[in-house]
Structures are given as C-alpha cells and as structure tokens.
Design an enzyme around this catalytic site. Structure first.
Site, short mmCIF file in Angstrom:
data_model
loop_
_atom_site.label_atom_id
_atom_site.label_comp_id
_atom_site.label_asym_id
_atom_site.label_seq_id
_atom_site.Cartn_x
_atom_site.Cartn_y
_atom_site.Cartn_z
N ASP A 39 48.78 33.94 39.30
CA ASP A 39 47.70 34.07 40.29
C ASP A 39 47.43 35.53 40.66
O ASP A 39 46.34 35.90 41.06
CB ASP A 39 48.02 33.31 41.58
CG ASP A 39 48.77 32.02 41.39
OD1 ASP A 39 49.48 31.88 40.37
OD2 ASP A 39 48.68 31.15 42.25
N ASP A 60 49.37 38.46 48.20
CA ASP A 60 48.00 37.94 48.21
C ASP A 60 47.00 38.80 48.99
O ASP A 60 46.01 38.29 49.52
CB ASP A 60 47.99 36.49 48.72
CG ASP A 60 48.47 35.54 47.63
OD1 ASP A 60 48.19 35.81 46.44
OD2 ASP A 60 49.13 34.55 47.95
N1 GLY Z 1 47.46 31.19 44.61
C1 GLY Z 1 47.99 29.98 45.07
C2 GLY Z 1 47.30 28.79 44.55
O1 GLY Z 1 46.49 28.86 43.63
O2 GLY Z 1 47.56 27.71 45.07
#
Ligand code: GLY
Length: 389
Positions: free
Chosen positions: A162, A102
C-alpha cells in the site's frame, strides 16, 4: 480471464457526468454533518458515522470534497475543504496518530490537493510537515519505509505494498522545497518494494519482512488477505496503481513491464462483472464479499499508466478502466440517498479468515477510499485532471 471488451458495455460521457453530479450532490447533502468531523473509514449498514481526524483514512473524505468542488464549483465545498485542511494542520503539528507510514494517504488528497486547487498555504505547510514525518520511518539498512509500529522491533521491520501510494507526497515535497532527501528516500523504498512484493507469477505480497541486522529480504506475509500466499484484492490494486506512479516518478522503463504483468494478473482473476472478491483467490460462485474499492483503485492505476504508453496500448487500458467503472456505476454505486450516505456499496475493509487473524470490520460496506477512487476515476475520465498524487 482474458477480457473480451466487446462483451462489456461502456460508460458514456453523459453517465460519467451523471455519476459525478450524484456524488457531488451526496457530498453536499451530508456536508453539514461532516465538515468539522470526518466520515468513518467504513459505513455500518451503509451509513457512515462521524469521527475525529485520527485514522489513516481521513484524507479520502477531504479528497472527495475537493473532487466535488472541482466538478461543481460550489463554494460550500471550498469552505469545508479549508476547515478540514486546518484539522490536518493541527494533527501534524500536535502529532496525533501519525506514527505510521500513511502520511501520503492522509495529506495528498487533502492538503496537497487544497494547495494545488486553491493555493492553500496552510495545506502546503501541513503537507511538508507530513513528508518530514514520513521520512522518519525510513530504515537506511533495509532501504525501506516501515509501515506500522515502533521502529526498533524486528516484528515491525517490514514494508507493505500500500505504501507505494504514500510516496507521491515525498516527490511533491522535494519539488516544493528543493530538498532532494524526500525523493531519494521514496526512490529507495520503491526499489526495495518492487524487488520484493511482486512474486514470480506477478501476484503480490501484502507485506514483506526484512532482517533487521543485515536488511536482507526475509519473507512475505499478509495482514488483510485470505492467506499469506494469496493475492489480497486491494493489495494487487495498490500494486497496479503503485507501478503506474512508480513509473511516473522514476521514469524507469522496467516498471512499465511490471505494471503490465501485475495488471494482467489482476484482470485474469476478476469475476464476470469485473469487480473482485476481497481476495483474488475467490471468483464467481464463491460465497465471499466483494471489494469494490479494489476495482476503482485498479481503474485509476490503468488510467494513470495510459498517459505514458503508446496510443494503442493506452487505448486498451483506458477501455478496460471504462468497463470496470461502468460495472461499478451500474451495479455498486449508490443512486438513492435514502439507502446510504456513501457513494459505492460492497467494499471490504478487512475480513477475518481461518488463515489470518486480521480485524473484521467494514465487510460488504462502503468505505472512504472506495468512494474517493470511484470519484477519482470518473474525474480522470471526465477531464484532463491535475492529480493529487
Ligand atoms: N492501506 C490499508 C488498506 O488498504 O486497507
């Protein structure tokens, strides 16, 4: 549901400004409490508590500060943004909780934004270091960036949808440094992700596993959705925005078509007020919490994609994004600082289900990315925005 646009009210230019005024005012109001620390990923009873810079979500709070600064130009926001950039600089240098993918969520809306807006050299250095960190998670055999966990265990050998939002950081790093490695890795990951997370009916897998020895696709699964085969509402929205960004950065025409289909699936599974339940399995009449953040993310994706489409189609997606944001503004946005210190109510971070043992937290609450993407969508509709992604 095919959306009959005429049935839905539009958000006006004045309402967009009023919404941005409120968001900026709310952020300024809480700023003394949330400058040296950050808002938590999700609110509790609609109020965020302060936390250190250790989660995957902290960048959204700094991103909100930058969007508010862009809107109202208040110097207190700039100063707070700079203080937070220093925190991100320290975090990446000390490698505090950065062993995951992330880096884009963390460093694009905070440090890349600060570099673009105020020329922060500390932001630039931190973001390049974060890009270096992100590419350490690339698997050359499977040709993807691993989401979570140690890199040598088969149970971690997977990507998640994501991650498409983490990749603009790599394109930015290649442009800044002239080193094409970042971009090449991003491109490989996009290709692998798109080939595997989009199902035949254009719903999406949240996560996808590969065979560790051969790198060949193995199976899809969920982590935060209702069940493996369902479409987690936020995952599908990451897909909508992710496909728009994939096209922006690769220029591959087939991604436009995939964007259309993934978006269509999303829109067809919305309830009447255009704000999904936490999984697209649910609709009007189901006693389930919403995920308002998903709606704002999808609206941003449509506004992004509209930049690259012909006039009529662009108008169509902008019109849908406009109606979605109008619904958020009318029915979900905070309008009274006494009821919440956030911006948008009724999001779901992670809901427990009988099929799925994911954590249960931030259900029917504000969350940081819901607040951030609502502001981003408003900003995109208010002016020609130089994006952080
Ligand atoms: N990227 C993690 C979420 O959307 O919760």
């Amino acid at each position: 549901m095919a959306i009959t646009l005429e049935r839905y009210p539009k958000i006006s230019a004045d309402e967009i400004k009023a919404a941005l005024d409120f968001c900026s005012g709310q952020i300024l109001h809480v700023l003394p409490q949330f400058t040296d620390v950050f808002e938590n990923a999700y609110s509790e009873n609609n109020f965020y508590r302060p936390v250190e810079n250790r989660d995957w979500t902290n960048g959204f709070w700094t991103g909100e500060i930058w969007l508010a600064y862009e809107h109202c130009g208040d110097e207190r926001l700039k100063k707070a943004g700079e203080i937070q950039i220093h925190s991100f600089f320290e975090r990446i240098h000390k490698k505090i909780e950065v062993d995951h993918h992330d880096m884009g969520f963390l460093y694009s809306p905070s440090c890349v934004a600060g570099y673009k807006l105020i020329g922060s050299s500390e932001g630039r250095e931190a973001a390049i270091k974060a890009a270096d960190q992100l590419i350490t998670r690339y698997h050359p055999v499977g040709e993807f960036i691993q989401a979570w966990g140690p890199m040598d265990a088969p149970e971690n050998y997977r990507l998640i949808i994501d991650c498409l939002l983490n990749l603009p950081l790599l394109y930015w790093a290649s442009r800044e440094t002239g080193d094409c490695r970042y971009r090449e890795i991003a491109e490989k990951h996009i290709h692998t992700a798109v080939a595997n997370v989009i199902r035949e009916d254009y719903s999406t897998w949240h996560t996808f596993f590969f065979d560790m020895k051969t790198g060949s696709p193995d199976h899809g699964a969920t982590c935060q959705g209702y069940r493996d085969g369902s479409a987690w509402a936020r995952g599908q929205a990451w897909g909508v925005y992710g496909m728009a960004l994939a096209y922006r950065y690769t220029g591959r025409k087939e991604y436009i078509d995939l964007f259309r289909h993934v978006t269509e699936y999303y829109l067809e599974h919305l309830p009447k007020d255009l704000v999904p339940y936490w999984d697209l399995e649910f609709t009007d009449g189901d006693d389930q919490p919403r995920d308002s953040s998903s709606a704002s993310i999808a609206a941003c994706g449509m506004l992004e994609m509209a930049k690259y489409l012909g006039t009529e189609e662009a108008k169509h997606y902008r019109a849908i994004a406009n109606r979605i944001i109008k619904s958020i503004y009318d029915n979900y946005a905070v309008k009274d600082m006494n009821i919440s210190n956030g911006l948008v109510l009724h999001s779901t971070y992670s809901n427990h289900s009988p099929y799925n043992t994911c954590n249960h937290c931030g259900v029917d609450e504000c969350n940081l990315w819901g607040d951030y993407f609502y502001m981003e969508a408003l900003t995109r509709m208010n002016k020609n925005w130089e994006q952080y992604w």
